[in-house]
Motif scaffolding. Sequence first.
Motif, PDB file in Angstrom:
ATOM      1  N   TYR A 165      -2.397   6.118 -11.658  1.00  0.00           N
ATOM      2  CA  TYR A 165      -1.814   5.005 -11.226  1.00  0.00           C
ATOM      3  C   TYR A 165      -0.219   4.831 -10.582  1.00  0.00           C
ATOM      4  O   TYR A 165       0.472   5.845 -11.298  1.00  0.00           O
ATOM      5  CB  TYR A 165      -1.967   3.720 -11.943  1.00  0.00           C
ATOM      6  N   VAL A 166       0.161   4.068  -9.860  1.00  0.00           N
ATOM      7  CA  VAL A 166       1.403   4.177  -9.194  1.00  0.00           C
ATOM      8  C   VAL A 166       2.242   2.982  -9.912  1.00  0.00           C
ATOM      9  O   VAL A 166       1.513   1.742  -9.749  1.00  0.00           O
ATOM     10  CB  VAL A 166       1.431   4.387  -7.472  1.00  0.00           C
ATOM     11  N   ASP A 167       3.076   3.128 -10.410  1.00  0.00           N
ATOM     12  CA  ASP A 167       3.809   1.982 -11.123  1.00  0.00           C
ATOM     13  C   ASP A 167       4.438   0.989 -10.072  1.00  0.00           C
ATOM     14  O   ASP A 167       4.842   1.345  -8.925  1.00  0.00           O
ATOM     15  CB  ASP A 167       5.195   2.663 -11.890  1.00  0.00           C
ATOM     16  N   ALA A 168       4.167  -0.407 -10.313  1.00  0.00           N
ATOM     17  CA  ALA A 168       4.575  -1.342  -9.321  1.00  0.00           C
ATOM     18  C   ALA A 168       5.791  -1.574  -9.264  1.00  0.00           C
ATOM     19  O   ALA A 168       6.442  -1.976  -8.169  1.00  0.00           O
ATOM     20  CB  ALA A 168       4.073  -2.659  -9.799  1.00  0.00           C
ATOM     21  N   THR A 216      -6.689   4.488 -10.165  1.00  0.00           N
ATOM     22  CA  THR A 216      -7.431   5.361  -9.096  1.00  0.00           C
ATOM     23  C   THR A 216      -8.021   6.790  -9.746  1.00  0.00           C
ATOM     24  O   THR A 216      -7.310   7.199 -10.265  1.00  0.00           O
ATOM     25  CB  THR A 216      -6.411   5.373  -7.832  1.00  0.00           C
ATOM     26  N   ARG A 217      -9.243   7.049  -9.105  1.00  0.00           N
ATOM     27  CA  ARG A 217      -9.841   8.107  -9.665  1.00  0.00           C
ATOM     28  C   ARG A 217      -9.876   9.194  -8.389  1.00  0.00           C
ATOM     29  O   ARG A 217     -10.411   8.540  -7.414  1.00  0.00           O
ATOM     30  CB  ARG A 217     -11.179   7.782 -10.170  1.00  0.00           C
ATOM     31  N   THR A 218      -9.840  10.090  -8.651  1.00  0.00           N
ATOM     32  CA  THR A 218     -10.104  11.326  -7.469  1.00  0.00           C
ATOM     33  C   THR A 218     -10.597  12.668  -8.232  1.00  0.00           C
ATOM     34  O   THR A 218     -10.642  12.705  -9.435  1.00  0.00           O
ATOM     35  CB  THR A 218      -8.967  11.409  -6.285  1.00  0.00           C
ATOM     36  N   ALA A 219     -10.543  13.631  -7.651  1.00  0.00           N
ATOM     37  CA  ALA A 219     -10.880  14.968  -8.393  1.00  0.00           C
ATOM     38  C   ALA A 219     -10.436  16.035  -7.320  1.00  0.00           C
ATOM     39  O   ALA A 219     -10.238  16.014  -6.086  1.00  0.00           O
ATOM     40  CB  ALA A 219     -12.471  15.202  -8.500  1.00  0.00           C
ATOM     41  N   PHE A 220     -10.236  17.311  -7.921  1.00  0.00           N
ATOM     42  CA  PHE A 220      -9.931  18.364  -7.103  1.00  0.00           C
ATOM     43  C   PHE A 220     -11.107  19.379  -7.556  1.00  0.00           C
ATOM     44  O   PHE A 220     -11.692  19.216  -8.494  1.00  0.00           O
ATOM     45  CB  PHE A 220      -8.755  19.115  -7.666  1.00  0.00           C
ATOM     46  N   ARG A 260      -6.177  12.560   1.422  1.00  0.00           N
ATOM     47  CA  ARG A 260      -5.083  11.444   1.534  1.00  0.00           C
ATOM     48  C   ARG A 260      -5.915  10.128   1.146  1.00  0.00           C
ATOM     49  O   ARG A 260      -7.056  10.152   1.392  1.00  0.00           O
ATOM     50  CB  ARG A 260      -4.622  11.419   2.849  1.00  0.00           C
ATOM     51  N   MET A 261      -5.142   9.262   0.499  1.00  0.00           N
ATOM     52  CA  MET A 261      -5.561   7.908   0.141  1.00  0.00           C
ATOM     53  C   MET A 261      -4.692   6.815   0.017  1.00  0.00           C
ATOM     54  O   MET A 261      -3.503   7.184   0.027  1.00  0.00           O
ATOM     55  CB  MET A 261      -6.514   7.842  -1.300  1.00  0.00           C
ATOM     56  N   GLN A 262      -5.111   5.701   0.301  1.00  0.00           N
ATOM     57  CA  GLN A 262      -4.150   4.343   0.033  1.00  0.00           C
ATOM     58  C   GLN A 262      -4.543   3.811  -1.373  1.00  0.00           C
ATOM     59  O   GLN A 262      -5.827   3.632  -1.490  1.00  0.00           O
ATOM     60  CB  GLN A 262      -4.619   3.459   1.331  1.00  0.00           C
ATOM     61  N   VAL A 263      -3.434   3.586  -2.043  1.00  0.00           N
ATOM     62  CA  VAL A 263      -3.772   2.940  -3.231  1.00  0.00           C
ATOM     63  C   VAL A 263      -2.557   1.545  -3.376  1.00  0.00           C
ATOM     64  O   VAL A 263      -1.468   1.677  -2.569  1.00  0.00           O
ATOM     65  CB  VAL A 263      -3.458   3.859  -4.287  1.00  0.00           C
ATOM     66  N   THR A 312       1.013  -1.143  -0.048  1.00  0.00           N
ATOM     67  CA  THR A 312       0.069  -0.150  -0.118  1.00  0.00           C
ATOM     68  C   THR A 312       0.887   1.115   0.028  1.00  0.00           C
ATOM     69  O   THR A 312       1.745   1.271   0.629  1.00  0.00           O
ATOM     70  CB  THR A 312      -0.841  -0.026   1.153  1.00  0.00           C
ATOM     71  N   VAL A 313       0.516   2.156  -0.869  1.00  0.00           N
ATOM     72  CA  VAL A 313       1.435   3.489  -1.054  1.00  0.00           C
ATOM     73  C   VAL A 313       0.366   4.642  -0.516  1.00  0.00           C
ATOM     74  O   VAL A 313      -0.833   4.503  -1.173  1.00  0.00           O
ATOM     75  CB  VAL A 313       1.880   3.817  -2.462  1.00  0.00           C
ATOM     76  N   THR A 314       0.684   5.358   0.282  1.00  0.00           N
ATOM     77  CA  THR A 314      -0.229   6.649   0.667  1.00  0.00           C
ATOM     78  C   THR A 314      -0.126   7.566  -0.323  1.00  0.00           C
ATOM     79  O   THR A 314       1.224   8.063  -0.665  1.00  0.00           O
ATOM     80  CB  THR A 314       0.286   7.154   2.064  1.00  0.00           C
ATOM     81  N   ILE A 315      -1.186   8.256  -0.834  1.00  0.00           N
ATOM     82  CA  ILE A 315      -0.873   9.308  -1.948  1.00  0.00           C
ATOM     83  C   ILE A 315      -1.655  10.368  -0.856  1.00  0.00           C
ATOM     84  O   ILE A 315      -2.748  10.382  -0.647  1.00  0.00           O
ATOM     85  CB  ILE A 315      -1.792   9.148  -3.000  1.00  0.00           C
TER      86      ILE A 315
END
Length: 187
Positions: A152-155, A95-99, A86-89, A63-66
């Motif tokens: 997405y965060v690269d593996a 992953t989807r989010t917004a501002f 903050r989110m965990q991915v 898990t990576v914290t963004i």
Amino acid sequence: MSQPTKSNRNLLIGLVLGSIGMFGFGFALVPLYDVLCDALGINGKTQSTASSYEAVMIDKDRTVTIEFIAQVQSNMPWEFVPKVNRMQVHPGELTRTAFLAKNLSSNNLVGQAIPSVSPGQGAAYFNKTECFCFNQQPLAAMADAELPLIFYVDADLPESINTLTLSYTLYDITDKQTAAIEQGAAR
């Protein structure tokens, strides 16, 4: 030639050469900064175009914290905040989010967001497939908007990096866009 005239000429030559040297150094500073930051892993620049996402094995064991940070240019009358701070991915997971943005002025404005990732070494592993930062964001007076971000965060993110902070600074580019439109109409 008298002594004072010769020393004045030498001083003038020295000042001109010094000015040329300073101009050259200033001109070379940006590429030198980029090279130095890349070498030290402190750059933090993200890509300026969309990445394509191909379904990959999602690393459910990691898990990576963004973290998300939003800032607005000091004289820009907008509210600009992340929908979540903050989110965990999981690496490899889309992953989807917004501002959220709101124009607090009585004028139509155009904003442009500039992203940065910290630590800079992690920027190469943070991939945006859709981002409001790729385009200018026009917003009517007193209007609000939800600005999407899909990433997405690269593996291959190094194990030593457990948290990535994505920071956006929103700039008012209304005058620049208006000038470009007027210049295009004059042609």
